[in-house]
Write a protein that holds these residues in place. Structure first.
Motif, PDB file in Angstrom:
ATOM      1  N   GLY A 238      21.142  57.814 -75.414  1.00 54.56           N
ATOM      2  CA  GLY A 238      20.249  57.728 -74.252  1.00 54.56           C
ATOM      3  C   GLY A 238      20.866  56.947 -73.112  1.00 54.56           C
ATOM      4  O   GLY A 238      21.922  56.321 -73.266  1.00 54.56           O
ATOM      5  N   GLU A 239      20.206  57.006 -71.967  1.00 53.25           N
ATOM      6  CA  GLU A 239      20.703  56.303 -70.784  1.00 53.25           C
ATOM      7  C   GLU A 239      19.574  55.485 -70.164  1.00 53.25           C
ATOM      8  O   GLU A 239      18.545  56.033 -69.780  1.00 53.25           O
ATOM      9  N   THR A 240      19.797  54.154 -70.128  1.00 51.55           N
ATOM     10  CA  THR A 240      18.909  53.260 -69.382  1.00 51.55           C
ATOM     11  C   THR A 240      17.448  53.294 -69.871  1.00 51.55           C
ATOM     12  O   THR A 240      16.531  53.080 -69.097  1.00 51.55           O
ATOM     13  N   ALA A 241      17.233  53.583 -71.136  1.00 47.96           N
ATOM     14  CA  ALA A 241      15.855  53.595 -71.648  1.00 47.96           C
ATOM     15  C   ALA A 241      15.513  52.235 -72.231  1.00 47.96           C
ATOM     16  O   ALA A 241      16.283  51.694 -73.023  1.00 47.96           O
ATOM     17  N   ALA A 276      25.824  47.671 -69.820  1.00 48.63           N
ATOM     18  CA  ALA A 276      26.275  48.774 -68.969  1.00 48.63           C
ATOM     19  C   ALA A 276      26.843  49.873 -69.856  1.00 48.63           C
ATOM     20  O   ALA A 276      27.367  49.602 -70.947  1.00 48.63           O
ATOM     21  N   THR A 277      26.756  51.117 -69.379  1.00 47.30           N
ATOM     22  CA  THR A 277      27.231  52.272 -70.131  1.00 47.30           C
ATOM     23  C   THR A 277      28.684  52.080 -70.576  1.00 47.30           C
ATOM     24  O   THR A 277      29.037  52.368 -71.724  1.00 47.30           O
ATOM     25  N   ALA A 278      29.508  51.602 -69.640  1.00 47.24           N
ATOM     26  CA  ALA A 278      30.939  51.508 -69.886  1.00 47.24           C
ATOM     27  C   ALA A 278      31.292  50.517 -70.986  1.00 47.24           C
ATOM     28  O   ALA A 278      32.401  50.534 -71.507  1.00 47.24           O
ATOM     29  N   SER A 449      19.446  54.356 -77.154  1.00 40.08           N
ATOM     30  CA  SER A 449      19.799  54.198 -75.740  1.00 40.08           C
ATOM     31  C   SER A 449      21.001  53.267 -75.603  1.00 40.08           C
ATOM     32  O   SER A 449      21.244  52.418 -76.463  1.00 40.08           O
ATOM     33  N   ASP A 450      21.759  53.445 -74.532  1.00 41.67           N
ATOM     34  CA  ASP A 450      22.954  52.604 -74.361  1.00 41.67           C
ATOM     35  C   ASP A 450      22.611  51.174 -73.964  1.00 41.67           C
ATOM     36  O   ASP A 450      23.222  50.224 -74.414  1.00 41.67           O
ATOM     37  N   HIS A 451      21.608  51.019 -73.126  1.00 37.90           N
ATOM     38  CA  HIS A 451      21.150  49.690 -72.679  1.00 37.90           C
ATOM     39  C   HIS A 451      19.798  49.917 -72.040  1.00 37.90           C
ATOM     40  O   HIS A 451      19.392  51.066 -71.842  1.00 37.90           O
ATOM     41  N   GLY A 452      19.128  48.834 -71.657  1.00 38.54           N
ATOM     42  CA  GLY A 452      17.821  48.962 -71.016  1.00 38.54           C
ATOM     43  C   GLY A 452      17.935  48.894 -69.505  1.00 38.54           C
ATOM     44  O   GLY A 452      18.929  49.335 -68.934  1.00 38.54           O
TER      45      GLY A 452
END
Ligand SMILES: [Zn+2]
Length: 533
Positions: A238-241, A276-278, A449-452
């Motif tokens: 996921g992204e930013t959830a 962060a995603t990275a 998710s990757d992060h909130g």
């Protein structure tokens, strides 16, 4: 001839003027965070004033050694531009210019960067950076030889150092408490923090670029002979959830109407590896845990996908985000942000389009287990309203601006929650597809998710805070699991009453995937596999 008669300005004076300018225009966030902990009072006013002097002096010292000879004007202009751009992001989103933020900014592709552009950013750059930069550029400077200019810079640095020491001595008890109790406020100093971050970041990148021998791990990886049906595992990244905006986890708004109808397990306490995603994405696939994670080591060694592939599993990465952040370099990779590949594109290509890819892969893989990673666009900010088709605009009114401060809290939350609603629909579709092939496969879906994200709490938006200072909302991530009854090896775990309440983190993913796929290797740690008995 008139040029010769023109007044020429001493270089040191121009440096001081630039330092005063960036201290005033670039430090709104610093002073507003400072005033939160040191409200204006007769007791504090001297200390707050001394911090202004301190900032000017530190900037003088930072700039002086580089603003010499031909580099004089370019260095000052660069400092003005860095300060103006950083000020915008700090003032608009209350973010710290950390290496995570810098990494996200630099790894972000053009269309994502466009999402951050707006008139306010333009005005910051123009008024605080470009116009004063032009003034410095055309200003006639008194020419000095190299020796004399170095001497002059030395003097400026010495005077600035004396000013710093004087301020520290005058207000020593205030500074002692400031550095002890309010350390995080100093991260808002501008241009000190952005410059420090940029140097740190460059050093990290040089370390990564330095050739390190690639290390294969899990060379002994073998799958247990498959008994019964082939396994089909879909891992949704996921992204930013954020965890607390899922109604499955108790959120007040019905953001999970679809998943509520599916037999899923939603975990309560899962923490991310980074903000962060990275950072999070390569970290969760790597064998390294958060405490030992290093980009350099992770990039130069196999991750769990490499090991699964080696063991004979068909692995594929499908991406509707920017890219796999180096995770899928050795496995088949497809981007779905292209309308020629993704059939579900309107304003932008939708996550759901990746399901076609899963179906194709499944029908073209005649034997063995399959592991597919679907990397979502999810709730990527600040333009949450772009992350879902119009039909998902359930919570209204929603913020459609990338200038979050122009929207009310309710509008921001609504736009964000609509993007979660779309993720809920997407995950439901993944599960429904997996169910539909369960006569041939043992299917499972794991979503993490990757992060909130910060949605304005304490004035903070977006993500990318240094981990130690990051608010809970950026680190506490949703994780959801679904499997068909055929997936016998996890059933006993799902029946344990406290299973979903236990503490897990992205560190568990590496071993959990190996466990789900029954890959035997010496690098697998049973204790880290959330489904192991
Ligand atoms: Zn992300």
């Amino acid at each position: 001839m008139s040029v010769l008669k023109q007044r020429q300005y001493p270089a040191f004076l121009v440096i001081v003027a630039v330092s005063v300018w960036v201290t005033i225009t670039g430090n709104y966030s610093f002073f507003s965070n400072l005033l939160d902990v040191y409200p204006v009072s007769w007791m504090n006013i001297g200390f707050i004033g001394s911090l202004s002097v301190l900032l000017v002096a530190v900037t003088n010292i930072l700039v002086s050694p580089f603003a010499v000879g031909r580099m004089f004007k370019p260095v000052l202009v660069l400092v003005l531009l860095i300060s103006a751009a950083s000020a915008y992001f700090m003032d608009a989103y209350n973010v710290i210019v950390s290496s995570e933020v810098l990494e996200s900014a630099l790894q972000t592709d053009a269309s994502e960067s466009l999402g951050l552009l707006n008139t306010r950013l333009f005005m910051y750059l123009l008024l605080a950076g470009v116009l004063p930069g032009l003034m410095v550029w055309v200003l006639p400077i008194k020419h000095q030889g190299v020796f004399r200019s170095l001497l002059s810079r030395g003097k400026l640095m010495a005077i600035s150092s004396v000013a710093i020491v004087a301020m520290l001595l005058l207000f020593n008890s205030s500074y002692a408490s400031f550095f002890r109790e309010h350390k995080s406020v100093r991260f808002y100093t501008n241009p000190e923090t952005p410059i420090y971050t940029a140097i740190k970041y460059a050093k990290q990148k040089l370390d990564v670029a330095e050739h390190v021998a690639y290390q294969k791990i899990g060379l002994d990886a073998k799958q247990q002979p498959v008994e019964g049906k082939r396994r089909l595992i879909v891992l949704v990244v996921g992204e930013t959830a954020r965890w607390d905006h899922f109604s499955l986890n108790g959120y007040g708004k019905a953001t999970n109407p679809t998943l509520a109808q599916r037999d899923v397990v939603s975990f309560d306490h899962v923490s991310s590896c980074g903000t962060a995603t990275a950072v999070s994405v390569p970290c969760m696939f790597s064998i390294l845990d958060r405490d030992h994670y290093s980009e350099r080591v992770a990039k130069a060694s196999d991750n769990v996908l490499d090991i699964a592939q080696r063991a004979g599993v068909t692995v594929a990465w499908m991406d509707n985000n920017s890219d796999s952040k180096g995770v899928a370099l050795r496995v088949p990779y497809t981007s779905y942000r292209n309308p020629e590949i993704n059939r579900q594109c309107d304003d932008e290509c939708r996550d759901i389009g990746m399901l076609d890819g899963v179906q194709k892969l499944v029908s073209s893989t005649p034997s063995g287990d399959i592991l597919v990673v679907l990397h979502q666009m999810g709730s990527h900010g600040p333009e949450y309203a772009k992350r879902y088709p119009k039909s998902f605009e359930k919570f209204k009114p929603s913020c459609s601006s990338n200038l979050l401060e122009e929207c009310s809290q309710e509008e921001i939350d609504n736009a964000y929650d609509n993007s979660i609603l779309y993720t809920d629909f997407f995950l439901g579709q993944v599960i429904d597809y997996l169910r539909s092939v369960s006569t041939d496969f043992s299917p499972a879906m794991l979503y993490i998710s990757d992060h909130g994200e910060s949605l304005g709490e304490k004035g903070i938006f977006l993500h990318g805070f240094p981990y130690a200072l990051a608010p809970e909302s950026q680190k506490h991530v949703p994780m959801i699991f679904w499997s068909g009854r055929e997936f016998a090896q996890v059933q006993h775990k799902l029946e344990e009453p406290d299973f979903s309440h236990r503490e897990f983190s992205q560190d568990n993913l590496f071993h959990t995937l190996l466990g789900l796929l029954d890959v035997k290797t010496s690098v697998y740690q049973r204790a880290m596999d959330i489904f192991s008995s």
